[in-house]
Motif scaffolding. Structure first.
Motif, PDB file in Angstrom:
ATOM      1  N   GLU A  26      91.714  86.048 132.609  1.00 14.07           N
ATOM      2  CA  GLU A  26      90.287  86.266 132.811  1.00 14.07           C
ATOM      3  C   GLU A  26      90.024  87.542 133.598  1.00 14.07           C
ATOM      4  O   GLU A  26      89.075  88.270 133.320  1.00 14.07           O
ATOM      5  CB  GLU A  26      89.677  85.060 133.547  1.00 14.07           C
ATOM      6  CG  GLU A  26      89.561  83.810 132.700  1.00 14.07           C
ATOM      7  CD  GLU A  26      89.084  82.621 133.507  1.00 14.07           C
ATOM      8  OE1 GLU A  26      88.303  81.817 132.972  1.00 14.07           O
ATOM      9  OE2 GLU A  26      89.492  82.487 134.684  1.00 14.07           O
ATOM     10  N   ARG A  27      90.862  87.800 134.600  1.00 10.96           N
ATOM     11  CA  ARG A  27      90.723  89.032 135.374  1.00 10.96           C
ATOM     12  C   ARG A  27      90.875  90.250 134.468  1.00 10.96           C
ATOM     13  O   ARG A  27      90.132  91.237 134.582  1.00 10.96           O
ATOM     14  CB  ARG A  27      91.752  89.058 136.492  1.00 10.96           C
ATOM     15  CG  ARG A  27      91.835  90.363 137.289  1.00 10.96           C
ATOM     16  CD  ARG A  27      90.541  90.716 137.972  1.00 10.96           C
ATOM     17  NE  ARG A  27      90.164  89.734 138.967  1.00 10.96           N
ATOM     18  CZ  ARG A  27      89.050  89.794 139.677  1.00 10.96           C
ATOM     19  NH1 ARG A  27      88.185  90.792 139.475  1.00 10.96           N
ATOM     20  NH2 ARG A  27      88.766  88.875 140.570  1.00 10.96           N
ATOM     21  N   ALA A  28      91.835  90.196 133.548  1.00 12.21           N
ATOM     22  CA  ALA A  28      92.032  91.309 132.609  1.00 12.21           C
ATOM     23  C   ALA A  28      90.815  91.468 131.694  1.00 12.21           C
ATOM     24  O   ALA A  28      90.387  92.590 131.402  1.00 12.21           O
ATOM     25  CB  ALA A  28      93.297  91.066 131.783  1.00 12.21           C
ATOM     26  N   ASP A  29      90.253  90.339 131.250  1.00 14.28           N
ATOM     27  CA  ASP A  29      89.053  90.400 130.399  1.00 14.28           C
ATOM     28  C   ASP A  29      87.872  91.001 131.160  1.00 14.28           C
ATOM     29  O   ASP A  29      87.098  91.787 130.605  1.00 14.28           O
ATOM     30  CB  ASP A  29      88.688  88.994 129.908  1.00 14.28           C
ATOM     31  CG  ASP A  29      89.674  88.464 128.883  1.00 14.28           C
ATOM     32  OD1 ASP A  29      90.426  89.283 128.310  1.00 14.28           O
ATOM     33  OD2 ASP A  29      89.690  87.246 128.657  1.00 14.28           O
ATOM     34  N   LEU A  34      84.140  95.460 132.255  1.00 16.20           N
ATOM     35  CA  LEU A  34      83.562  96.434 133.188  1.00 16.20           C
ATOM     36  C   LEU A  34      83.852  97.867 132.745  1.00 16.20           C
ATOM     37  O   LEU A  34      83.007  98.753 132.893  1.00 16.20           O
ATOM     38  CB  LEU A  34      84.124  96.208 134.596  1.00 16.20           C
ATOM     39  CG  LEU A  34      83.667  94.928 135.314  1.00 16.20           C
ATOM     40  CD1 LEU A  34      84.442  94.746 136.605  1.00 16.20           C
ATOM     41  CD2 LEU A  34      82.177  94.965 135.602  1.00 16.20           C
ATOM     42  N   GLY A  35      85.029  98.083 132.222  1.00 13.50           N
ATOM     43  CA  GLY A  35      85.405  99.434 131.817  1.00 13.50           C
ATOM     44  C   GLY A  35      84.852  99.855 130.473  1.00 13.50           C
ATOM     45  O   GLY A  35      84.894 101.033 130.107  1.00 13.50           O
ATOM     46  N   GLY A  36      84.303  98.888 129.733  1.00 14.73           N
ATOM     47  CA  GLY A  36      83.830  99.195 128.382  1.00 14.73           C
ATOM     48  C   GLY A  36      82.486  99.873 128.330  1.00 14.73           C
ATOM     49  O   GLY A  36      82.160 100.528 127.333  1.00 14.73           O
ATOM     50  N   ASP A  37      81.706  99.738 129.387  1.00 11.89           N
ATOM     51  CA  ASP A  37      80.350 100.293 129.357  1.00 11.89           C
ATOM     52  C   ASP A  37      79.860 100.462 130.787  1.00 11.89           C
ATOM     53  O   ASP A  37      79.986  99.544 131.605  1.00 11.89           O
ATOM     54  CB  ASP A  37      79.416  99.354 128.586  1.00 11.89           C
ATOM     55  CG  ASP A  37      78.086 100.012 128.222  1.00 11.89           C
ATOM     56  OD1 ASP A  37      77.469 100.608 129.134  1.00 11.89           O
ATOM     57  OD2 ASP A  37      77.681  99.933 127.053  1.00 11.89           O
ATOM     58  N   LEU A  38      79.287 101.607 131.094  1.00  8.22           N
ATOM     59  CA  LEU A  38      78.765 101.866 132.442  1.00  8.22           C
ATOM     60  C   LEU A  38      77.662 100.874 132.799  1.00  8.22           C
ATOM     61  O   LEU A  38      77.550 100.446 133.952  1.00  8.22           O
ATOM     62  CB  LEU A  38      78.235 103.298 132.532  1.00  8.22           C
ATOM     63  CG  LEU A  38      77.658 103.713 133.892  1.00  8.22           C
ATOM     64  CD1 LEU A  38      78.714 103.590 134.986  1.00  8.22           C
ATOM     65  CD2 LEU A  38      77.124 105.142 133.823  1.00  8.22           C
ATOM     66  N   ASP A  39      76.843 100.477 131.817  1.00  4.70           N
ATOM     67  CA  ASP A  39      75.779  99.515 132.079  1.00  4.70           C
ATOM     68  C   ASP A  39      76.338  98.153 132.505  1.00  4.70           C
ATOM     69  O   ASP A  39      75.721  97.428 133.283  1.00  4.70           O
ATOM     70  CB  ASP A  39      74.897  99.333 130.837  1.00  4.70           C
ATOM     71  CG  ASP A  39      73.965 100.530 130.633  1.00  4.70           C
ATOM     72  OD1 ASP A  39      73.893 101.374 131.545  1.00  4.70           O
ATOM     73  OD2 ASP A  39      73.326 100.619 129.576  1.00  4.70           O
TER      74      ASP A  39
END
Length: 311
Positions: A26-29, A34-39
């Motif tokens: 879950e931490r990896a997900d 979080l890293g996939g989109d600044l928003d």
């Protein structure tokens, strides 16, 4: 235009899941989200801050606990209002009830305390210990800020009892175990049942410890050993007001006494390596120092703050 409402709902969901403790997967997900989109990151940080705010805590607890409809009025800035609305929707909709503020328990130097938790578990806090307990219907978490505590965990197979100590996450269903934190080092001593120990900050293979296992963690180094019944009794002797040593260096003995007393023992030079054995009252500092002088011939100089020991 991005679906702002959907992002905020996802962010609130992640905050709730993080609050009850994330698995390594879950931490990896979460990191990927979080890293996939600044928003995503902006929404997460805003709701995370709102999650911890006193006003929002009060609002959530009021909604959960109310027995009859009432009108609630809050003066919130617009940026906070969206976060509150999203989180409360999750609560009212049956998603998560995780906004109650943790209970904080602490002891002063030389003080000990026994605390009964809402789930029937019991915690014995040793000297100079501070921990935060959040016992809810769907989660049971303890965070040790510093010190030492002995846990008697009420059995509940559906809701693990989780203790965070440093970077370690100790999970249990129902057992008895000791947790001690000293700076970056942690010790987990299992006296009954078994626990799962994993690094809450890194994805590494978890370790399982059962009765009489003593696990020491220092950074990434993990050392496990098996303790005898007598060794376990000695390590838990603080519960009766005693300290037990078996050929322990005077430097280490002094450090242990210093945990329980505001007046400190300072050991100088060659005297630090002197081996000490015996059972001593943790608060009888004067008697122990007298023993060092009378039985070992050590020099004792007393100041207002300390006993200075030397050969």
């Amino acid at each position: 235009m991005k679906a702002v409402k959907k992002i905020e709902t996802q962010a609130a969901s992640w905050c709730a899941r993080e609050d009850r403790g994330l698995s390594a997967a879950e931490r990896a997900d979460l990191d990927a989200w979080l890293g996939g989109d600044l928003d995503h990151r902006i929404a997460y940080l805003r709701i995370k801050a709102a999650w911890q705010d006193d006003v929002i805590t009060a609002a959530a607890e009021s909604v959960v606990r109310q027995s009859a409809p009432r009108r609630w009025r809050f003066a919130l800035a617009p940026s906070w209002a969206a976060a509150v609305a999203t989180v409360l929707c999750l609560i009212i909709g049956g998603g998560y009830v995780l906004l109650s503020r943790p209970d904080v328990y602490a002891t002063e130097i030389g003080q000990q305390m026994t605390v009964s938790l809402a789930d029937g578990s019991r915690v014995e806090l040793n000297t100079n210990t501070r921990l935060r307990a959040k016992i809810l219907r769907h989660s049971r978490t303890i965070t040790i800020d510093h010190g030492e505590a002995y846990f008697h965990v009420a059995h509940n197979a559906a809701v693990p009892f989780v203790v965070f100590v440093g970077s370690q996450k100790v999970s249990d269903v129902g057992t008895k175990f000791l947790v001690r934190q000293d700076g970056d080092q942690a010790e987990i001593l299992v006296t009954e049942g078994a626990v799962r120990i994993e690094n809450s900050k890194r994805s590494v293979q978890p370790r399982f410890a059962k009765a009489q296992d003593d696990v020491h963690v220092n950074g990434d180094a993990v050392v496990a050993s098996k303790n005898s019944a007598q060794e376990i009794a000695d390590k838990l002797s603080w519960r009766d007001g005693f300290l037990v040593f078996n050929q322990t260096s005077l430097a280490a003995v002094a450090a242990e006494f210093n945990r329980y007393n505001t007046k400190q023992i300072v050991v100088m030079g060659e005297a630090r390596g002197l081996k000490i054995g015996g059972r001593f009252r943790s608060d009888n500092l004067t008697g122990f120092v007298a023993l060092l002088h009378d039985s070992f011939g050590l020099s004792v100089q007393e100041t207002e703050q300390a006993f200075v020991i030397s050969k």
